[in-house]
Design a protein around this motif. Sequence first.
Motif, PDB file in Angstrom:
ATOM      1  N   GLU A 114       1.949   2.249   1.116  1.00  0.00           N
ATOM      2  CA  GLU A 114       0.772   2.978   1.588  1.00  0.00           C
ATOM      3  C   GLU A 114       0.465   4.405   1.028  1.00  0.00           C
ATOM      4  O   GLU A 114      -0.651   4.708   0.896  1.00  0.00           O
ATOM      5  CB  GLU A 114       1.208   3.146   3.249  1.00  0.00           C
ATOM      6  CG  GLU A 114       0.049   3.798   3.904  1.00  0.00           C
ATOM      7  CD  GLU A 114      -1.355   3.123   3.702  1.00  0.00           C
ATOM      8  OE1 GLU A 114      -2.570   3.705   3.759  1.00  0.00           O
ATOM      9  OE2 GLU A 114      -1.251   1.696   3.892  1.00  0.00           O
ATOM     10  N   PRO A 115       1.758   5.055   0.662  1.00  0.00           N
ATOM     11  CA  PRO A 115       1.233   6.224  -0.265  1.00  0.00           C
ATOM     12  C   PRO A 115       0.357   5.805  -1.436  1.00  0.00           C
ATOM     13  O   PRO A 115      -0.615   6.825  -1.731  1.00  0.00           O
ATOM     14  CB  PRO A 115       2.785   6.792  -0.833  1.00  0.00           C
ATOM     15  CG  PRO A 115       3.683   6.336   0.123  1.00  0.00           C
ATOM     16  CD  PRO A 115       3.010   4.761   0.528  1.00  0.00           C
ATOM     17  N   LEU A 116       0.391   4.832  -2.122  1.00  0.00           N
ATOM     18  CA  LEU A 116      -0.233   4.677  -3.358  1.00  0.00           C
ATOM     19  C   LEU A 116      -1.597   4.357  -2.782  1.00  0.00           C
ATOM     20  O   LEU A 116      -2.783   4.650  -3.325  1.00  0.00           O
ATOM     21  CB  LEU A 116       0.200   3.458  -4.228  1.00  0.00           C
ATOM     22  CG  LEU A 116      -0.652   3.130  -5.431  1.00  0.00           C
ATOM     23  CD1 LEU A 116      -0.917   4.273  -6.407  1.00  0.00           C
ATOM     24  CD2 LEU A 116       0.194   2.156  -6.281  1.00  0.00           C
ATOM     25  N   ARG A 117      -1.630   3.465  -1.790  1.00  0.00           N
ATOM     26  CA  ARG A 117      -3.102   3.112  -1.132  1.00  0.00           C
ATOM     27  C   ARG A 117      -3.834   4.346  -0.834  1.00  0.00           C
ATOM     28  O   ARG A 117      -5.007   4.477  -1.034  1.00  0.00           O
ATOM     29  CB  ARG A 117      -2.658   1.900  -0.136  1.00  0.00           C
ATOM     30  CG  ARG A 117      -4.133   1.434   0.578  1.00  0.00           C
ATOM     31  CD  ARG A 117      -3.960   0.831   1.845  1.00  0.00           C
ATOM     32  NE  ARG A 117      -2.902   0.177   1.956  1.00  0.00           N
ATOM     33  CZ  ARG A 117      -2.760  -1.232   1.338  1.00  0.00           C
ATOM     34  NH1 ARG A 117      -3.396  -1.824   0.848  1.00  0.00           N
ATOM     35  NH2 ARG A 117      -1.475  -1.871   1.478  1.00  0.00           N
ATOM     36  N   ALA A 118      -3.273   5.152  -0.116  1.00  0.00           N
ATOM     37  CA  ALA A 118      -3.890   6.556   0.542  1.00  0.00           C
ATOM     38  C   ALA A 118      -4.412   7.317  -0.690  1.00  0.00           C
ATOM     39  O   ALA A 118      -5.498   7.840  -0.730  1.00  0.00           O
ATOM     40  CB  ALA A 118      -2.792   7.043   1.375  1.00  0.00           C
ATOM     41  N   THR A 119      -3.492   7.473  -1.818  1.00  0.00           N
ATOM     42  CA  THR A 119      -3.947   7.987  -2.796  1.00  0.00           C
ATOM     43  C   THR A 119      -5.053   7.389  -3.648  1.00  0.00           C
ATOM     44  O   THR A 119      -5.914   8.327  -3.897  1.00  0.00           O
ATOM     45  CB  THR A 119      -2.805   8.336  -3.940  1.00  0.00           C
ATOM     46  OG1 THR A 119      -1.796   9.018  -3.173  1.00  0.00           O
ATOM     47  CG2 THR A 119      -3.089   9.113  -5.165  1.00  0.00           C
ATOM     48  N   LEU A 120      -5.027   6.289  -3.820  1.00  0.00           N
ATOM     49  CA  LEU A 120      -6.147   5.409  -4.447  1.00  0.00           C
ATOM     50  C   LEU A 120      -7.581   5.617  -3.630  1.00  0.00           C
ATOM     51  O   LEU A 120      -8.667   5.719  -4.279  1.00  0.00           O
ATOM     52  CB  LEU A 120      -5.921   3.999  -4.665  1.00  0.00           C
ATOM     53  CG  LEU A 120      -4.755   3.746  -5.861  1.00  0.00           C
ATOM     54  CD1 LEU A 120      -4.189   2.518  -5.677  1.00  0.00           C
ATOM     55  CD2 LEU A 120      -5.384   4.022  -7.076  1.00  0.00           C
ATOM     56  N   ALA A 143       0.748  10.032   4.605  1.00  0.00           N
ATOM     57  CA  ALA A 143       1.014   8.695   3.978  1.00  0.00           C
ATOM     58  C   ALA A 143       2.401   8.904   3.312  1.00  0.00           C
ATOM     59  O   ALA A 143       2.832   7.949   2.709  1.00  0.00           O
ATOM     60  CB  ALA A 143       0.005   8.203   3.174  1.00  0.00           C
ATOM     61  N   GLY A 144       2.929   9.946   3.236  1.00  0.00           N
ATOM     62  CA  GLY A 144       4.158  10.204   2.353  1.00  0.00           C
ATOM     63  C   GLY A 144       3.972  10.679   0.885  1.00  0.00           C
ATOM     64  O   GLY A 144       4.953  10.670   0.285  1.00  0.00           O
ATOM     65  N   VAL A 145       2.803  11.108   0.602  1.00  0.00           N
ATOM     66  CA  VAL A 145       2.549  11.511  -0.924  1.00  0.00           C
ATOM     67  C   VAL A 145       2.955  13.105  -0.792  1.00  0.00           C
ATOM     68  O   VAL A 145       2.473  13.959   0.062  1.00  0.00           O
ATOM     69  CB  VAL A 145       1.008  11.337  -1.075  1.00  0.00           C
ATOM     70  CG1 VAL A 145       0.745  11.953  -2.540  1.00  0.00           C
ATOM     71  CG2 VAL A 145       0.648  10.037  -1.046  1.00  0.00           C
ATOM     72  N   SER A 146       3.807  13.416  -1.916  1.00  0.00           N
ATOM     73  CA  SER A 146       3.999  14.789  -1.922  1.00  0.00           C
ATOM     74  C   SER A 146       2.949  15.727  -2.551  1.00  0.00           C
ATOM     75  O   SER A 146       1.909  15.223  -3.318  1.00  0.00           O
ATOM     76  CB  SER A 146       5.315  15.197  -2.830  1.00  0.00           C
ATOM     77  OG  SER A 146       4.999  14.865  -4.305  1.00  0.00           O
TER      78      SER A 146
END
Length: 193
Positions: A114-120, A143-146
């Motif tokens: 999910e962190p990568l999905r939210a970032t994309l 989503a857990g992205v710093s």
Amino acid sequence: MRLDILNHGYGPRTKLLFALIRLFSGHPVPDAAKLVFYRPDFYGARAKAFTHEAMRGPSAWSVGDRELMAAYVSKVNESAFCVGAHTATARQAYQDGPRVAAVLADLESAPVAEPLRATLRMLGKLTREGKVGAEDMREVLAAGVSPQQVQDALAVCAAFNTTDRLADAFGFELLSPEGFEAGAKHLLKRGYR
């Protein structure tokens, strides 16, 4: 329409370098490489340094993640050369072609964290609309992205929004599948210097 400057305008040393690259790799020099050698003092040296730092500098994002970001931004921009180049590089970095293909086909159902999905998702919106807001950032952070990962992802986005536009403006020629794979191997070994 392809701008002819990518075929001419180089000094004897650069022409020799291009000939050696073609001889040893068995593939033509990609237009992306040709562009950074054209007026390196104006664009090339700075672009290489910025892109290398964004793609290979210290980051909590893996090389595969950042290559996937580059491919995704390029897909949103409909830049065929950059999609091909960075899809091949992400595939090799992850050693997982189906995962890369799934993200580019349908981000929401792709098998990624999910962190990568939210970032994309955020990078896609920024690329399409030219802006994101506080709510978009809150969703990525939730989503857990710093915050540092957000900065790193934005650097990838900036590098490839620029490169995609140049690829289209100069009419970068598409490589063969083997050419994209060879370019990916080079990018993974040497980076963007």
